[in-house]
Every structure is written in structure tokens, then in C-alpha cells.
Design an enzyme around this catalytic site. Structure first.
Site, short mmCIF file in Angstrom:
data_model
loop_
_atom_site.label_atom_id
_atom_site.label_comp_id
_atom_site.label_asym_id
_atom_site.label_seq_id
_atom_site.Cartn_x
_atom_site.Cartn_y
_atom_site.Cartn_z
N HIS A 323 0.77 -1.11 0.15
CA HIS A 323 -0.07 0.01 0.01
C HIS A 323 0.82 1.27 -0.04
CE1 HIS A 323 -3.97 -1.87 0.97
NE2 HIS A 323 -3.24 -2.91 1.25
N LYS A 502 -7.86 13.90 4.47
CA LYS A 502 -6.89 12.80 4.36
C LYS A 502 -5.96 13.03 5.45
CE LYS A 502 -6.05 14.00 0.05
NZ LYS A 502 -6.29 12.72 -0.61
N ARG A 503 -5.25 11.82 5.68
CA ARG A 503 -4.41 11.80 7.01
C ARG A 503 -3.37 13.01 6.59
NH1 ARG A 503 -4.04 8.06 11.17
NH2 ARG A 503 -1.86 9.10 11.76
N LYS A 508 1.17 14.35 0.80
CA LYS A 508 -0.03 14.64 0.48
C LYS A 508 -0.22 16.21 0.02
CE LYS A 508 -1.98 10.80 3.08
NZ LYS A 508 -2.82 9.74 1.89
N THR A 610 -8.21 6.75 -1.94
CA THR A 610 -9.65 6.12 -2.10
C THR A 610 -10.61 7.36 -1.89
OG1 THR A 610 -9.19 5.41 0.32
CG2 THR A 610 -9.36 3.61 -1.60
N LYS A 614 -14.40 8.29 -3.52
CA LYS A 614 -15.61 8.76 -2.87
C LYS A 614 -16.24 9.92 -3.55
CE LYS A 614 -13.77 6.20 0.92
NZ LYS A 614 -12.59 6.27 1.94
C1 26W Z 1 3.93 0.31 10.21
C2 26W Z 1 3.18 1.66 9.85
C3 26W Z 1 2.40 1.78 8.87
C4 26W Z 1 1.03 1.81 8.93
C5 26W Z 1 0.12 1.93 7.98
C6 26W Z 1 2.89 1.86 7.51
C7 26W Z 1 2.17 1.73 6.57
C8 26W Z 1 0.67 1.99 6.62
C9 26W Z 1 -0.34 2.03 5.53
C10 26W Z 1 0.15 1.54 4.19
C11 26W Z 1 -0.78 3.37 5.15
C12 26W Z 1 -2.07 3.45 4.24
O1 26W Z 1 -2.94 3.63 4.63
N1 26W Z 1 -1.64 3.51 2.90
C13 26W Z 1 -2.69 3.74 1.75
O2 26W Z 1 -3.54 2.80 1.53
C14 26W Z 1 -4.50 3.09 0.97
C15 26W Z 1 -5.37 1.85 0.41
O3 26W Z 1 -4.55 1.07 -0.43
C16 26W Z 1 -4.03 3.76 -0.29
O4 26W Z 1 -5.49 4.27 -1.06
C17 26W Z 1 -3.19 5.13 -0.16
O5 26W Z 1 -2.91 5.87 -1.20
C18 26W Z 1 -2.27 4.59 1.03
O6 26W Z 1 -1.33 5.69 1.21
#
Ligand code: 26W
Length: 758
Positions: A323, A502-503, A508, A610, A614
Site C-alpha cells: 500500500h 485525508k491523513r 499529500k 480512495t 468517494k
Molecule cells: C507500519 C506503519 C504503517 C501503518 C500504515 C505503515 C503503512 C501504513 C499504511 C500502508 C498506510 C496507508 O493507509 N496507505 C494507504 O493505503 C490506501 C489503500 O490502499 C491507499 O489508497 C493510499 O494511497 C495509501 O497511502
């Protein structure tokens, strides 16, 4: 259903519907829903067909009552019964979200479960039942403040504690009980009811008062505390690995409990272990559950299989979704930590590494390096398939991030573009638009979003256009009222609603948006933007509590909001509002009321996005870069129906080779003025660190905010110019009816056809 609800309220609380509190009504109504789907739930559970487990540290399910009522076909009846008792079904908006996830990855997991059930695909969710979800955010003096999210104070009526399925998870220093809580995953008008199973950690030996006085008791209580600690709270990081022991414990706890659970059920079938991949496979939601691979090998060896036999089976059981390409998010766990907590699992990882050395050039390929285990490499080496989450993202994985791996295993790599469920993100959150669509083509689109294509050409229908505008305005009024109530800010509904939610992360580029607002403010003050249509810029974003720069950016945006909103000249044209505690339920209101969707990440950084989908489904054009799924949105709706700007991935790569941000400032006095405002006292606070991050240090302006500034302003002004014209609303409508590709029903069908083959 009427008597059923009355009976539940009576039996549970001894009250009539009118006497019951909102919490009591909520709990009783949820129980009625669960009872209604019980039979289908049992039948689904008892099917022996091949299944897939979606293994994920996060499920951002949000508010469940409305979605479950809709999907179970009970929403209208519930509304009616409550109304007869003078109760508005909207009272349940008080019920807090289950925020068991950070952002995109967690919300995606929730959409996927819902779509799978809708499509009658046997997909179970496996995760953790955090006692506290993602923190609640408020602003104090413009800074983010975090508070614990006690989501269980509303009860958890959709869940069932299944004591009988408790398993023990073994760590080197202690054994811990994993108790499952099951939630039905109800599809829209479908027969399959899947299960979301969330594990709660508990001590095998509970707190013992008798032993409280002696040393034995102290030890027991200490262990009880350590056991409960594992699922106590969701880690609030999105995109950065903190590398904490407790996080590693969470990951292993989730993985071991889930696999043991699956194996227990499999063994009842009396098949040989070779049959296992025909019975159950797993989708790894990022690397967080990757320990499942060595753990599965360990469990099979416990059953008497050799390492080679086990690995052969396990190679057919796992698939891995990536992701993010951000280096700081790619998990690498120190060998030392694994040795300390789960040495038996580490042993299997080392054996997998030995196997790799037999098959691949060990100078180029490895799982363990510099005393760390690279979780992505482990996942890729053993998994059957690896996927990215948007076309451009999968290409980047193949050509950059995992290039060497793609060279040896090209057949493993596939793309599955993300999607969102049209039930929650159109049918439920946008009643007025849903009604309008249904009045023209019937309601088949709720189950098959592809039917929206029947509306093709309707952007030229004057009456539809008029009704579309009315629908948008209804949602804007609703949002403005909500914001007035929760933020105390007055938002004129005739302003353009320009929204970025978004976060908060530097890539971003909320900062780019913020700087553009300052630019507009100064232009307005100088009398240069006579025709500019009044706009309110709305932000919603949580920052990881330890992410300093992100928190500075929140403070900056709140400071700009004060500056703009309190200036009598500027505020006639623009306003700024940063909503507090942005979450799933807030998002539902925001996306249905938006006039412009800000998706402005530096090209190459946002895996998919995502939120962008929406907005599109709700008929809002994108102001965005060619990044993530924006690329596919522009392709589906036509590039000219969106507001696309900025450097492409290739241009970013080229510019990055020798980037000098000051060159973009030197001949641009307006941009210079904007940057100076960060440090010269124009605003009520100073932002030296932000200023320096753009112009100083060894990697100034890492995300090319200054390089994209001009093209962003230009496109933003163009969107504003078009706003409220027929051209603009036509773009909205074309986006809406072109959105089929972004339904999570389509994504789930892709997963099944390309990967799971259930
Ligand atoms: C280990 C810490 C950590 C926690 C969460 C590392 C990475 C994450 C996620 C990968 C962050 C995340 O939510 N990524 C997002 O995933 C979405 C679903 O696929 C994508 O639409 C976003 O672009 C992506 O940033």
C-alpha cells in the site's frame, strides 16, 4: 420487526421504545439486525467451500447501524417504526465510529469485506479488537490535541464473544489468551453473511485477589497487565514504522491466533495437509501480518510435516498487497527483537532465507540483512501473488521498489485498483443524489454501480442538471449546519466548497493547498481577483502524534484560517475551516457536499487514494496530480472533466536529479511574499521549520511544493472560473456516471479472478 424491536428493548431494559435512551435503542436495534441475519450467517459459516482470510491490523469500519440496516433490507422499516414513536433515526449519529484503523488501508479493508459479502464471495476478516481506536482529535490554540477513543462506551452490540474458539498464543516470556469477537458482515441484498473476527488479548490467569498479598500475586497481576496490553490501543502511525516491541507483539498475536483458528477448523475435515490451499488462503494487507508466513510453516511442522513440505504448501496460501512505496513505512524488524519475543518463528524465517539462497543469487536477493528482517521481501519471496493498489502504483513497484523481484518473478505481480463501497459512499451518505439517480434508472445501481452508465449523456438534460444542483445544495446546507454545530464556524452555502480530507502527511501536500490560500488572500487584498467566486477551503486531517512537521502544518492552516476569516476584505471572498476529529462519519457528510476534491500529492507518492473515488462517485471533480488512482479517474471520466495539473512521475524523477527550489521562487515575487508570510509576522505565529523545510537542508522541498505551485494556482483559478457554469456541473455529472471502476465490488471481483479463484 416492530414487535421484535419492542421485545428486545423490553427484555434488555424493561422499557418502551419511547422511554429508552439512544444507547439502549441502538443496542436493541443492532440485536434485531443480528437476529435477522443469524440463519444466513450460520449457513455461510457451515459452507466447506474454499475461503480467503483478509488478514489486517486495521479495519476502519466506522458507524455500522445504518449500513447494516440498509444491507439487511431493514432500513425503511426501522425508520418507520421509530417514527411512529416520535424517534428520528438520525439519533444514531451520536453513536461513535469504530475507528479501528488509521486511514486508507483500514477503510479499504472495511469496504472490501462489505463488497465480498455483497458479491457472495467467502472472505473473512481477521484482525485485532483494540480497546481504544484511533485517537480523538481536537484543536487547542490551533494545535492538535489527542484524547483516547473509548469506542466501547456505546456497547458493541454487533459482536459476539466466542469463548469456545479461544486459542493460546505463545511468546518466549508468556502465553496469552486470544478471545475472538465475531461481527456479521452483511452484504447488500445477498445471502452470504461473512465474519469479521477480531482477537482480544487476555491473561490466562486473571487478576487474583487471594494472591494479591504475596509475591506470587504481584507476578500474576503483572502478567495480566502485560497480556491485556497487547490489544489495548491502535498504533496511530500511518506510513511510518515505529519499531516498538508491543507493535511486534500485536502483529504476531493477530497472525498466530488467526492461523490456529483456521487450522483447527481444517483438521475437523480429515483431509491431508496438501489440501490446505484448496480450503483456505490469505490476503496479507500490507506487511503488518507477514509473520503469518513463518508461523504457518511452524504450525505445519508441529503437525509432523518437514520444512520443505510445509513451505511447498505455504507457497500456495499467501498473497501480499503493498500500500505504499515510502521507505520509512516498509517494515524491517530487528533480529534481536524477534529472538527475544518469538525465537521459534525467527528459526523458520532463517530457514526460508536458506531456501532463498539455494534458489536465487544471494548477493542480490535477501530477506535478512544488517540484522533486520525485510518483511516485504519475505512476503514477496513466498507469496503466490503481489499486488499494487492502482495501475501507476503497480508499475512503480515493478520498475522501482521491487524491481529485482519483478525480474525473477514477473508472473507474481498483478494490479488491483482500489475501490469503495457504493452503499456507504453514495446510497447512504447522499440521499438526495441517490433519489435523483433512482428516479431516472431505478435502484439497480446500488448493487451494480455499472448501471450508472445508463445515465450517459444526461448532462445535457436541463431538468436533470437543475435537480443535480438542488441535490448538491441540500448536502451543502446539511454540512454547513453540522460544521456550525461542531466547529462553531459559519460557512455560507453559496460559497464553493473546496475540500481536502485525508491523513496529514508531507507527501499529500496540504502545505501546497495552504500556501495557495495565502496567495489568494494577498491577491484579494490587492484587488486583483475581482471575478473570483467565493470559496471555503475545508480541511480534515489527523497527524500521527509524533510527527512534528505534520503538526506544524496543522497549526499553520489554523493560523491561516484565523487570518483569513477575521479579515473583512479577504473573508468576503474566501474562508478557511479545519474540522476537528475527521473520521469516517465526517467524511460521509463532506464528500456528498463537495464542489472540488483536492488530490494533490507529489506524483509517484500516493499509492492509490480512495477518498478521490468517494468524491468522484458523488459527482465532484478532482483538482489533482497524475498520481495513484487519479490517473484512472481522469481516464474514465475524461481528463478535461477534471482539473489535472502538475509534474508527472517522469518529470518528478527528472527534476529530482538536481532540484533547486530557490529557482522557482526567485522570479516569482508573489510566491516569495507567500513564503515570507511564514516568518515575517504577517500571521499570528511564525513557522521557521516549515520555511526551512522548503528552502534549506540537504533535501529542501522534498515533495516539490514550490515546483508545482504555479500550475496548481493556475488550475485552481480555472476551476473557480468554471464553477457554477453549466460546464462545471456537466463535469460533475460525467464523473458520477463514469465511476463504476471505483466500486469495491469491481475490486473484489478482480481479486477473485486474478488471485483467489474462490
Ligand atoms: C507500519 C506503519 C504503517 C501503518 C500504515 C505503515 C503503512 C501504513 C499504511 C500502508 C498506510 C496507508 O493507509 N496507505 C494507504 O493505503 C490506501 C489503500 O490502499 C491507499 O489508497 C493510499 O494511497 C495509501 O497511502
Amino acid at each position: 420487526m416492530k414487535s421484535c424491536l419492542e421485545t428486545f428493548v423490553d427484555v434488555l431494559y424493561g422499557k418502551s421504545l419511547m422511554e429508552a435512551s439512544t444507547k439502549e435503542l441502538y443496542n436493541a436495534l443492532a440485536k434485531v439486525v443480528v437476529k435477522n441475519v443469524e440463519k444466513n450467517w450460520d449457513e455461510t459459516r457451515n459452507l466447506n467451500n474454499k475461503r480467503c482470510g483478509y488478514l489486517s491490523a486495521e479495519f476502519l469500519i466506522g458507524r455500522m447501524i445504518y449500513a447494516n440496516l440498509l444491507n439487511a433490507g431493514m432500513l425503511d422499516e426501522a425508520k418507520y417504526i421509530l417514527e411512529q414513536n416520535n424517534i428520528d433515526i438520525n439519533v444514531f449519529e451520536e453513536v461513535e465510529d469504530a475507528a479501528l484503523g488509521n486511514g486508507g488501508l483500514g477503510r479499504l479493508a472495511a469496504c472490501y469485506l462489505e463488497s465480498a459479502a455483497t458479491e457472495n464471495i467467502l472472505l473473512d476478516g481477521y484482525g485485532l479488537r483494540y480497546r481504544y481506536g484511533l485517537f480523538k482529535q481536537s484543536f487547542k490554540n490551533g494545535f492538535q490535541n489527542e484524547e483516547a477513543d473509548d469506542w466501547l462506551k456505546w456497547g458493541d452490540p454487533f459482536s459476539k464473544r466466542v469463548e469456545d474458539d479461544t486459542v493460546i498464543v505463545h511468546f518466549k516470556d508468556m502465553d496469552i489468551k486470544a478471545v475472538p469477537y465475531d461481527m456479521p458482515v452483511i452484504g447488500y441484498h445477498s445471502k452470504v453473511v461473512n465474519t469479521l473476527r477480531l482477537w482480544q488479548s487476555e491473561a490466562i490467569k486473571e487478576f487474583d485477589f487471594k494472591e494479591f498479598d504475596n509475591m506470587e500475586g504481584v507476578k500474576t497481576n503483572d502478567e495480566a497487565y502485560k497480556a491485556k496490553e497487547i490489544t489495548y490501543v491502535l498504533y496511530p502511525n500511518d506510513n511510518t514504522l515505529e519499531g516498538k516491541k508491543l507493535r511486534l507483539r500485536q502483529e504476531y498475536f493477530m497472525v498466530s491466533a488467526s492461523l490456529q483458528d483456521m487450522l483447527k477448523k481444517f483438521k475437523k475435515l480429515n483431509l491431508t495437509f496438501k489440501e490446505l490451499p484448496n480450503y483456505y488462503i490469505w490476503q496479507l494487507n500490507d506487511t503488518h501480518p507477514t509473520l503469518a508466513i513463518p508461523e504457518m510453516i511452524r504450525l505445519l511442522k508441529n503437525e509432523g510435516l518437514s520444512f520443505d513440505e510445509s513451505l511447498k504448501i505455504v507457497r500456495k496460501m499467501f498473497n501480499f498487497t503493498n500500500h505504499t512505496i515510502m521507505a520509512e513505512a516498509l517494515e524491517q524488524w530487528p533480529i534481536e527483537m524477534l529472538e527475544e519475543l518469538i525465537p521459534d518463528v525467527l528459526k523458520e524465517i532463517k530457514l526460508i532465507e536458506e531456501d532463498l539462497e539455494k534458489n536465487l543469487d544471494k548477493n542480490k536477493y535477501f530477506i535478512i540483512k544488517n540484522n533486520k528482517v525485510n518483511m516485504a521481501y519475505l512476503a514477496i519471496y513466498v507469496s503466490e501473488h503481489v499486488n499494487g493498489v492502482a495501475a501507476i502504483h503497480t508499475e512503480i513497484l515493478k520498475n522501482n521498489t521491487f524491481k529485482e523481484w519483478y525480474e525473477v518473478y514477473p508472473y507474481k505481480f498483478v494490479n488491483v485498483t482500489n475501490g469503495v463501497t457504493p452503499r456507504r459512499w453514495l446510497a447512504l451518505n447522499n440521499e438526495s443524489l441517490s433519489k435523483l439517480i433512482t428516479s431516472r434508472i431505478g435502484d439497480g445501481w446500488v448493487k451494480n454501480l455499472g448501471e450508472l452508465a445508463k445515465l450517459k449523456g444526461i448532462e445535457n438534460d436541463e431538468e436533470f442538471l437543475k435537480d443535480f444542483i438542488t441535490s448538491r445544495n441540500i448536502n451543502k446546507i446539511r454540512l454547513a449546519n453540522y460544521i456550525e454545530k461542531h466547529e462553531g464556524i459559519d460557512i455560507p452555502v453559496n460559497y464553493m466548497f473546496d475540500i481536502q480530507i485525508k491523513r496529514l502527511h508531507e507527501y499529500k501536500r496540504q502545505l501546497l493547498n495552504a500556501l495557495s490560500i495565502l496567495y489568494l488572500a494577498f491577491e484579494i487584498k490587492e484587488g486583483n481577483l475581482i471575478d473570483y467566486k467565493p470559496t471555503v477551503f475545508i480541511f480534515g486531517a489527523k497527524s500521527a502524534p509524533g510527527y512534528y512537521m505534520a503538526k506544524q502544518i496543522i497549526k499553520l492552516i489554523n493560523t491561516i484560517a484565523d487570518y483569513v476569516n477575521n479579515d473583512s476584505v479577504i473573508s468576503k471572498k474566501i474562508k478557511v475551516c479545519f474540522v476537528q476529529n475527521y473520521n469516517v462519519s465526517y467524511a460521509e457528510k463532506l464528500v456528498s457536499a463537495a464542489d472540488l476534491s483536492e488530490q494533490i500529492s507529489m506524483a509517484g507518492m500516493e499509492a492509490s487514494g480512495t477518498g478521490n473515488m468517494k468524491f468522484m462517485i458523488n459527482g465532484t471533480p478532482t483538482l489533482g496530480t497524475l498520481d495513484g488512482a487519479n490517473v484512472e479517474i481522469a481516464a474514465e471520466a475524461g481528463k478535461s472533466n477534471n482539473y489535472i495539473f502538475g509534474l508527472t512521475v517522469e518529470e518528478v524523477d527528472a527534476l529530482k536529479k538536481n532540484y533547486k527550489p530557490e529557482l522557482f521562487v526567485e522570479n516569482n515575487p508573489k510566491l516569495k511574499k507567500v513564503l515570507n508570510a511564514l516568518i515575517d509576522g504577517t500571521l499570528n505565529a511564525k513557522f521557521e521549520e516549515i520555511y526551512d523545510s522548503l528552502l534549506k537542508g540537504n533535501e529542501p522541498d522534498r515533495y516539490l511544493v514550490l515546483a508545482d505551485f504555479n500550475s496548481y494556482i493556475e488550475m485552481k483559478l480555472f476551476a473557480n472560473k468554471e464553477y457554477q457554469s453549466k460546464e462545471y456541473y456537466k463535469k460533475c455529472i460525467v464523473n458520477m456516471y463514469s465511476s463504476y471502476r471505483f466500486s469495491s465490488d469491481r475490486s473484489i471481483k478482480d481479486y477473485n479472478e486474478l488471485i483467489w479463484k474462490l
